[in-house]
Write a protein that holds these residues in place. Structure first.
Motif, PDB file in Angstrom:
ATOM      1  N   ASN A   4       0.635  -1.110  -0.152  1.00 39.19           N
ATOM      2  CA  ASN A   4       0.062   0.135   0.070  1.00 39.19           C
ATOM      3  C   ASN A   4       1.209   1.350   0.238  1.00 39.19           C
ATOM      4  O   ASN A   4       0.892   2.332  -0.524  1.00 39.19           O
ATOM      5  N   GLY A  15      -5.142   4.089  -1.291  1.00 33.53           N
ATOM      6  CA  GLY A  15      -6.258   2.439  -1.349  1.00 33.53           C
ATOM      7  C   GLY A  15      -6.308   2.724  -3.327  1.00 33.53           C
ATOM      8  O   GLY A  15      -7.069   3.408  -4.159  1.00 33.53           O
ATOM      9  N   ARG A  37     -11.265  -2.902  -1.405  1.00 32.33           N
ATOM     10  CA  ARG A  37     -10.547  -2.611  -0.003  1.00 32.33           C
ATOM     11  C   ARG A  37     -10.545  -1.242   0.132  1.00 32.33           C
ATOM     12  O   ARG A  37     -10.630  -0.536   1.095  1.00 32.33           O
ATOM     13  N   ASP A  38     -10.547   0.203  -0.973  1.00 34.72           N
ATOM     14  CA  ASP A  38     -10.749   1.370  -0.661  1.00 34.72           C
ATOM     15  C   ASP A  38     -12.207   2.186  -0.669  1.00 34.72           C
ATOM     16  O   ASP A  38     -11.941   2.850  -0.575  1.00 34.72           O
ATOM     17  N   THR A  39     -13.295   1.262  -1.358  1.00 29.50           N
ATOM     18  CA  THR A  39     -14.546   1.827  -1.812  1.00 29.50           C
ATOM     19  C   THR A  39     -15.272   1.997  -0.345  1.00 29.50           C
ATOM     20  O   THR A  39     -15.293   0.340   0.216  1.00 29.50           O
ATOM     21  N   ARG A  52     -15.022   7.043  -2.194  1.00 31.40           N
ATOM     22  CA  ARG A  52     -12.957   6.504  -1.894  1.00 31.40           C
ATOM     23  C   ARG A  52     -12.975   7.670  -2.183  1.00 31.40           C
ATOM     24  O   ARG A  52     -13.511   8.843  -3.281  1.00 31.40           O
TER      25      ARG A  52
END
Length: 94
Positions: A4, A15, A37-39, A52
């Protein structure tokens, strides 16, 4: 695969968009939803909103995409209609 912090270092985006890390989830009505994963996803009665955050340069942006629960057409159908309309406009102006 990048970590990341490496994605953030290279792109400035919190993200990163990594399609191979998407999760597929079956909805109650049998459809398949893509989850990153970042939403963050908010489901309402008439729409689904996905949010996001992105850091571009030194500015922070909050991106929200809103989709109707009952779409009238697929994204591909809408893109083809847009291309057809553009081609028709060009044909009339020639």
């Amino acid at each position: 695969m990048k970590k990341n912090w490496e994605i953030y270092r290279d792109t400035g985006i919190l993200g990163g968009y990594i399609p191979e890390q998407a999760k597929l989830r079956r909805t109650e009505d049998g459809e398949v939803a893509t989850v990153f994963r970042d939403t963050v996803t908010h489901e309402e009665e008439d729409c689904i909103a996905k949010q996001r955050e992105m850091l571009i340069g030194s500015k922070r942006f909050c991106i929200t995409s809103v989709f109707p629960v009952e779409p009238s057409a697929t994204p591909t159908d809408k893109l083809i209609a847009c291309i057809d309309a553009e081609l028709e406009k060009e044909a009339h102006s020639a």
